[in-house]
Design a protein around this motif. Structure first.
Motif, PDB file in Angstrom:
ATOM      1  N   THR A   1      39.736  46.028  47.574  1.00 14.05           N
ATOM      2  CA  THR A   1      40.008  45.934  46.120  1.00 14.05           C
ATOM      3  C   THR A   1      39.197  44.646  45.621  1.00 14.05           C
ATOM      4  O   THR A   1      38.966  44.189  44.327  1.00 14.05           O
ATOM      5  CB  THR A   1      41.509  45.383  46.076  1.00 14.05           C
ATOM      6  OG1 THR A   1      41.669  43.984  46.572  1.00 14.05           O
ATOM      7  CG2 THR A   1      42.466  46.427  46.387  1.00 14.05           C
TER       8      THR A   1
ATOM      9  N   THR B   1      48.176  41.604  41.562  1.00 16.16           N
ATOM     10  CA  THR B   1      47.085  41.352  40.409  1.00 16.16           C
ATOM     11  C   THR B   1      47.669  40.239  39.420  1.00 16.16           C
ATOM     12  O   THR B   1      48.926  40.096  39.083  1.00 16.16           O
ATOM     13  CB  THR B   1      46.623  42.542  39.758  1.00 16.16           C
ATOM     14  OG1 THR B   1      47.746  43.341  39.116  1.00 16.16           O
ATOM     15  CG2 THR B   1      45.870  43.257  40.678  1.00 16.16           C
TER      16      THR B   1
ATOM     17  N   ASN C   1      47.735  39.642  35.495  1.00 18.48           N
ATOM     18  CA  ASN C   1      47.258  40.293  34.174  1.00 18.48           C
ATOM     19  C   ASN C   1      47.347  39.574  33.175  1.00 18.48           C
ATOM     20  O   ASN C   1      47.583  40.400  31.987  1.00 18.48           O
ATOM     21  CB  ASN C   1      48.409  41.569  34.277  1.00 18.48           C
ATOM     22  CG  ASN C   1      48.802  42.319  35.807  1.00 18.48           C
ATOM     23  OD1 ASN C   1      49.822  42.165  36.239  1.00 18.48           O
ATOM     24  ND2 ASN C   1      47.622  43.019  36.066  1.00 18.48           N
TER      25      ASN C   1
ATOM     26  N   THR D   1      46.694  38.446  29.604  1.00 14.31           N
ATOM     27  CA  THR D   1      45.715  38.527  28.497  1.00 14.31           C
ATOM     28  C   THR D   1      46.430  38.523  27.579  1.00 14.31           C
ATOM     29  O   THR D   1      47.463  38.416  27.107  1.00 14.31           O
ATOM     30  CB  THR D   1      45.259  39.983  28.771  1.00 14.31           C
ATOM     31  OG1 THR D   1      44.122  40.188  27.949  1.00 14.31           O
ATOM     32  CG2 THR D   1      46.350  41.220  28.787  1.00 14.31           C
TER      33      THR D   1
ATOM     34  N   GLY E   1      38.722  45.779  34.359  1.00 15.18           N
ATOM     35  CA  GLY E   1      39.990  44.662  34.358  1.00 15.18           C
ATOM     36  C   GLY E   1      40.584  44.629  33.203  1.00 15.18           C
ATOM     37  O   GLY E   1      40.602  43.319  32.538  1.00 15.18           O
TER      38      GLY E   1
ATOM     39  N   ASP F   1      41.645  49.565  34.662  1.00 19.86           N
ATOM     40  CA  ASP F   1      42.258  48.533  35.669  1.00 19.86           C
ATOM     41  C   ASP F   1      42.742  49.150  37.053  1.00 19.86           C
ATOM     42  O   ASP F   1      43.273  50.083  36.976  1.00 19.86           O
ATOM     43  CB  ASP F   1      43.419  48.031  34.848  1.00 19.86           C
ATOM     44  CG  ASP F   1      43.668  46.379  35.393  1.00 19.86           C
ATOM     45  OD1 ASP F   1      43.249  45.567  34.849  1.00 19.86           O
ATOM     46  OD2 ASP F   1      44.495  46.344  36.398  1.00 19.86           O
TER      47      ASP F   1
ATOM     48  N   ASN G   1      45.612  48.139  38.471  1.00 15.93           N
ATOM     49  CA  ASN G   1      47.083  48.155  38.229  1.00 15.93           C
ATOM     50  C   ASN G   1      47.782  49.261  37.389  1.00 15.93           C
ATOM     51  O   ASN G   1      47.384  49.077  36.061  1.00 15.93           O
ATOM     52  CB  ASN G   1      47.706  46.607  37.896  1.00 15.93           C
ATOM     53  CG  ASN G   1      48.889  46.423  37.832  1.00 15.93           C
ATOM     54  OD1 ASN G   1      49.835  47.560  37.755  1.00 15.93           O
ATOM     55  ND2 ASN G   1      49.507  45.569  38.029  1.00 15.93           N
TER      56      ASN G   1
ATOM     57  N   GLN H   1      41.589  52.534  37.603  1.00 15.14           N
ATOM     58  CA  GLN H   1      40.382  52.668  38.481  1.00 15.14           C
ATOM     59  C   GLN H   1      40.161  51.430  39.225  1.00 15.14           C
ATOM     60  O   GLN H   1      40.350  50.494  38.931  1.00 15.14           O
ATOM     61  CB  GLN H   1      38.832  52.942  37.587  1.00 15.14           C
ATOM     62  CG  GLN H   1      38.693  53.980  36.940  1.00 15.14           C
ATOM     63  CD  GLN H   1      38.297  55.109  37.827  1.00 15.14           C
ATOM     64  OE1 GLN H   1      38.243  55.268  39.029  1.00 15.14           O
ATOM     65  NE2 GLN H   1      38.194  56.383  36.993  1.00 15.14           N
ATOM     66  N   ASN H   2      39.564  51.568  40.577  1.00 14.66           N
ATOM     67  CA  ASN H   2      39.580  50.205  41.335  1.00 14.66           C
ATOM     68  C   ASN H   2      37.934  49.881  41.345  1.00 14.66           C
ATOM     69  O   ASN H   2      36.958  50.677  41.695  1.00 14.66           O
ATOM     70  CB  ASN H   2      40.054  50.417  42.860  1.00 14.66           C
ATOM     71  CG  ASN H   2      39.488  49.535  43.696  1.00 14.66           C
ATOM     72  OD1 ASN H   2      39.108  48.538  43.202  1.00 14.66           O
ATOM     73  ND2 ASN H   2      39.978  49.770  44.857  1.00 14.66           N
TER      74      ASN H   2
ATOM     75  N   ALA I   1      36.377  47.960  42.977  1.00 16.39           N
ATOM     76  CA  ALA I   1      35.729  47.832  44.179  1.00 16.39           C
ATOM     77  C   ALA I   1      35.445  49.045  44.875  1.00 16.39           C
ATOM     78  O   ALA I   1      34.480  49.119  45.661  1.00 16.39           O
ATOM     79  CB  ALA I   1      36.420  46.832  45.071  1.00 16.39           C
TER      80      ALA I   1
ATOM     81  N   VAL J   1      38.043  38.591  35.660  1.00 17.68           N
ATOM     82  CA  VAL J   1      38.415  39.536  36.948  1.00 17.68           C
ATOM     83  C   VAL J   1      37.525  39.140  38.115  1.00 17.68           C
ATOM     84  O   VAL J   1      38.173  38.940  39.151  1.00 17.68           O
ATOM     85  CB  VAL J   1      37.943  40.807  36.396  1.00 17.68           C
ATOM     86  CG1 VAL J   1      38.428  41.926  37.344  1.00 17.68           C
ATOM     87  CG2 VAL J   1      38.648  41.258  35.247  1.00 17.68           C
TER      88      VAL J   1
ATOM     89  N   PHE K   1      37.945  37.718  42.943  1.00 13.81           N
ATOM     90  CA  PHE K   1      36.918  38.626  43.867  1.00 13.81           C
ATOM     91  C   PHE K   1      36.545  37.706  45.016  1.00 13.81           C
ATOM     92  O   PHE K   1      36.110  36.641  44.755  1.00 13.81           O
ATOM     93  CB  PHE K   1      36.004  39.313  43.196  1.00 13.81           C
ATOM     94  CG  PHE K   1      36.868  40.576  42.536  1.00 13.81           C
ATOM     95  CD1 PHE K   1      37.984  40.697  42.425  1.00 13.81           C
ATOM     96  CD2 PHE K   1      35.948  41.826  42.006  1.00 13.81           C
ATOM     97  CE1 PHE K   1      38.838  42.003  41.819  1.00 13.81           C
ATOM     98  CE2 PHE K   1      36.479  42.694  41.276  1.00 13.81           C
ATOM     99  CZ  PHE K   1      37.883  42.855  41.199  1.00 13.81           C
TER     100      PHE K   1
HETATM  101  C1  LIG Z   1      43.361  38.276  34.123  1.00 16.61           C
HETATM  102  S1  LIG Z   1      43.535  39.873  34.129  1.00 16.61           S
HETATM  103  C2  LIG Z   1      42.142  40.152  32.731  1.00 16.61           C
HETATM  104  C3  LIG Z   1      42.442  40.788  31.590  1.00 16.61           C
HETATM  105  C4  LIG Z   1      41.458  40.823  30.599  1.00 16.61           C
HETATM  106  N1  LIG Z   1      40.026  41.076  31.066  1.00 16.61           N
HETATM  107  C5  LIG Z   1      41.284  39.578  29.800  1.00 16.61           C
HETATM  108  O1  LIG Z   1      40.287  38.850  29.933  1.00 16.61           O
HETATM  109  O2  LIG Z   1      42.139  38.892  28.980  1.00 16.61           O
HETATM  110  C6  LIG Z   1      42.557  40.494  35.415  1.00 16.61           C
HETATM  111  C7  LIG Z   1      42.638  42.099  35.561  1.00 16.61           C
HETATM  112  O3  LIG Z   1      41.807  42.716  36.661  1.00 16.61           O
HETATM  113  C8  LIG Z   1      42.519  43.517  37.380  1.00 16.61           C
HETATM  114  N2  LIG Z   1      41.994  43.982  38.511  1.00 16.61           N
HETATM  115  C9  LIG Z   1      41.971  43.138  39.489  1.00 16.61           C
HETATM  116  N3  LIG Z   1      41.356  43.769  40.807  1.00 16.61           N
HETATM  117  C10 LIG Z   1      40.836  44.896  40.141  1.00 16.61           C
HETATM  118  C11 LIG Z   1      39.993  46.260  40.549  1.00 16.61           C
HETATM  119  N4  LIG Z   1      39.513  46.035  41.884  1.00 16.61           N
HETATM  120  N5  LIG Z   1      39.618  46.784  39.797  1.00 16.61           N
HETATM  121  C12 LIG Z   1      40.090  46.948  38.599  1.00 16.61           C
HETATM  122  N6  LIG Z   1      40.905  45.788  38.026  1.00 16.61           N
HETATM  123  C13 LIG Z   1      41.131  44.928  38.968  1.00 16.61           C
HETATM  124  C14 LIG Z   1      43.986  43.167  37.329  1.00 16.61           C
HETATM  125  O4  LIG Z   1      44.753  44.107  37.551  1.00 16.61           O
HETATM  126  C15 LIG Z   1      44.317  42.626  36.034  1.00 16.61           C
HETATM  127  O5  LIG Z   1      44.869  43.238  35.197  1.00 16.61           O
END
Ligand SMILES: C[S@@+](CC[C@H](N)C(=O)[O-])C[C@H]1O[C@@H](n2cnc3c(N)ncnc32)[C@H](O)[C@@H]1O
Length: 518
Positions: free
Chosen positions: A21, A71, A73, A75, A108, A140, A142, A195-196, A198, A218, A222
């Motif tokens: 992830t 995660t 979330n 936002t 994300g 995302d 999740n 979608q993931n 990673a 996001v 990582f």
């Molecule tokens: C802090 S939020 C950011 C939301 C928005 N982009 C913002 O800046 O307001 C981070 C998001 O990244 C998603 N995320 C984390 N790992 C991810 C992955 N491997 N693939 C897709 N989304 C991912 C989380 O689920 C979370 O909803």
């Protein structure tokens, strides 16, 4: 109830999560991970924790399940509004061309506020929308947040930064003003997909598939390894001159060389370079490589806004290099005569040795001699980034702004995200009567290295001069905090001859002058 898994299994879980992830977790998250691992082993009827962890590489639905817990979330609508102003400016530029299509990605996206904010910005900006083909894809890991995004219903907190005029135009009040539904005109613009990032499906990052990518807040969660890979994929999937928006406390330093830094409407963002690096081969699980930076040994970033951890590493590396030079300098004080060797004999001393001699002279404020040591005796040194930066600092200190700016420009060609080069340029701008340039470059320096105290001091002083006391106080307070921890080598390089205490005093004086208790 089974016992909690041992530390070695929690560690293996962390490593698998990082690989599958991108997410990395610090020591403080170990109890949560142990509890989650135990619960999922039981829930999935796995024989052992090891068997469960092995399955993760081939079980995307299980990763999605874990993402519900793991995660962050956070936002809201129009988060970092300046970035949407910058996006609007880019849209207006595109409107001036004959192009009438636009493809955007919110990577994300969490519960959808970002993607819908992009939709609102497009509707507010483009004149004849029916001439355009527009797609906004939002993804995302999740699945819970994707469901929430699709529902398009939000609480008041999500609209905390939304101007009334936008709220009234694009939201419908529900439950007596407790809930807000996004207008159909915006909702229909966005497609949400779990979608993931990673492990995207094959073909997801098609060449030139997007014009603008938002990947904000996001990558900071990582591993650097995964962040680099995703950024390379984003670069390839952007059209020429495509744009990338990161969170306001994130930057690409140490992660990608594929983008130019751009700044408008008080926002930083990136533009894809015409030529970019090769794409790393598709990521097969490679535990050996991931093991280089074990997930459990790094600190998990605190909630937003927080720095990209890889950025810390890049800055630490840069500071270490300069520190090493200082140490050479200290040695040279002990071992050699303070007077520099200025003969024109071919030098047998390494480039680093020359810089240390120059640093030693800088300490003594013998700038011209330092420059001579640096440039005449060892010209190859000034073709290296650290040598170039030192040359720029010495030129600035000896009053040669024109040459100092040129040295910075040469350095920025090599390393576009070099905070030191932006800071020295800012100082040159200020001393040449260009306060706008001084503010721009100081902001860039502060953005590229958020631990760098001096640009904040500079921004505070400049703001006070034009009577913007609120900004002055904010910047000076930041400078005061950062100065206490500032790297000694950087104070030597950028402190303009002042030591830490003198800079702290200066900062307090400035704060008092703008009516704040320092
Ligand atoms: C802090 S939020 C950011 C939301 C928005 N982009 C913002 O800046 O307001 C981070 C998001 O990244 C998603 N995320 C984390 N790992 C991810 C992955 N491997 N693939 C897709 N989304 C991912 C989380 O689920 C979370 O909803």
């Amino acid at each position: 109830v089974k016992a909690l898994p041992p530390a070695s299994e929690v560690e293996a879980f962390c490593t698998a999560l990082a690989r599958e992830t991108g997410l990395r977790f610090g020591a403080d998250k170990q109890p949560l991970l142990a509890e989650l691992l135990r619960a999922r082993v039981l829930h999935t009827d796995s024989q052992t924790a090891v068997a469960y962890i092995d399955r993760l590489a081939t079980a995307p639905s299980e990763l999605a399940e874990l993402a519900r817990t793991l995660t962050v979330n956070e936002t809201y609508f129009l988060r970092n509004q300046e970035q949407f102003h910058a996006l609007a400016a880019l849209l207006r530029q595109r409107e001036q061309t004959s192009i009438r299509h636009l493809r955007l990605l919110s990577a994300g996206c969490s519960s959808g506020e970002e993607a819908y904010s992009i939709g609102i910005t497009i509707r507010e900006t483009l004149q004849n929308l029916d001439e355009w083909t527009i797609s906004i894809l939002a993804i995302d890991l999740n699945p819970d947040v994707i469901e929430r995004a699709r529902s398009g219903a939000y609480g008041r907190w999500s609209l905390r930064e939304t101007p009334d005029v936008i709220r009234m135009k694009y939201f419908e009040e529900r439950s007596g003003g407790q809930r807000y539904a996004i207008a159909h005109s915006i909702r229909n613009m966005v497609r949400f997909e779990p979608q993931n990032l990673a492990r995207p499906p094959i073909g997801f990052w098609r060449h030139a598939a997007f014009d603008v990518v938002f990947c904000r807040n996001v990558l900071m969660y990582f591993t650097p390894e995964v962040a680099r890979r995703i950024l390379a994929q984003i670069a390839h999937s952007l059209g020429t001159k495509g744009h990338l928006f990161l969170g306001h406390a994130e930057n690409l330093r140490g992660l990608s060389d594929d983008f130019h830094l751009r700044h408008s409407h008080d926002a930083f963002y990136y533009e894809r370079k015409a030529t970019i690096g090769p794409l790393t081969p598709p990521s097969e699980p490679n535990p050996a490589r991931e093991a280089e930076a074990p997930a459990h040994t790094v600190l998990h970033p605190s909630p937003d806004p927080s720095p990209d951890p890889s950025w810390f590493e890049a800055i630490a590396r840069a500071s270490n290099r300069i520190e090493q030079l200082s140490r050479h300098s200290a040695h040279s004080t002990d071992e050699v005569q303070p007077a520099p060797r200025l003969s024109s004999e071919p030098s047998t001393v390494s480039g680093a040795g020359r810089e240390s001699g120059a640093l030693h002279l800088l300490k003594q404020e013998r700038f011209h001699e330092a420059l001579r040591v640096l440039t005449h005796e060892s010209p190859h040194t000034t073709s290296e980034p650290d040598g170039l930066l030192l040359e720029a600092v010495l030129l600035l200190a000896s009053g040669d702004m024109v040459e100092a700016v040129k040295a910075c420009e040469r350095l920025l060609v090599r390393d576009e995200l070099n905070a030191g080069a932006h800071y020295v340029t800012a100082m040159c701008c200020e001393q040449s009567g260009d306060p706008v340039g001084a503010v721009d470059h100081s902001r860039a320096a502060a953005y590229l290295d958020f631990t760098f105290a001096m640009p904040h001091l500079q921004l505070g002083k400049l703001a006070r001069r034009v009577g913007d006391l609120a900004t002055a106080r904010r910047e000076l307070k930041l400078a005061l905090d950062l100065l206490a921890e500032e790297d000694a080598a950087r104070i030597l390089l950028f402190g303009g001859g002042f030591g830490r205490d003198a800079l702290l005093q200066l900062c307090r004086g400035e704060l008092t002058a703008c009516g704040a208790a320092a």
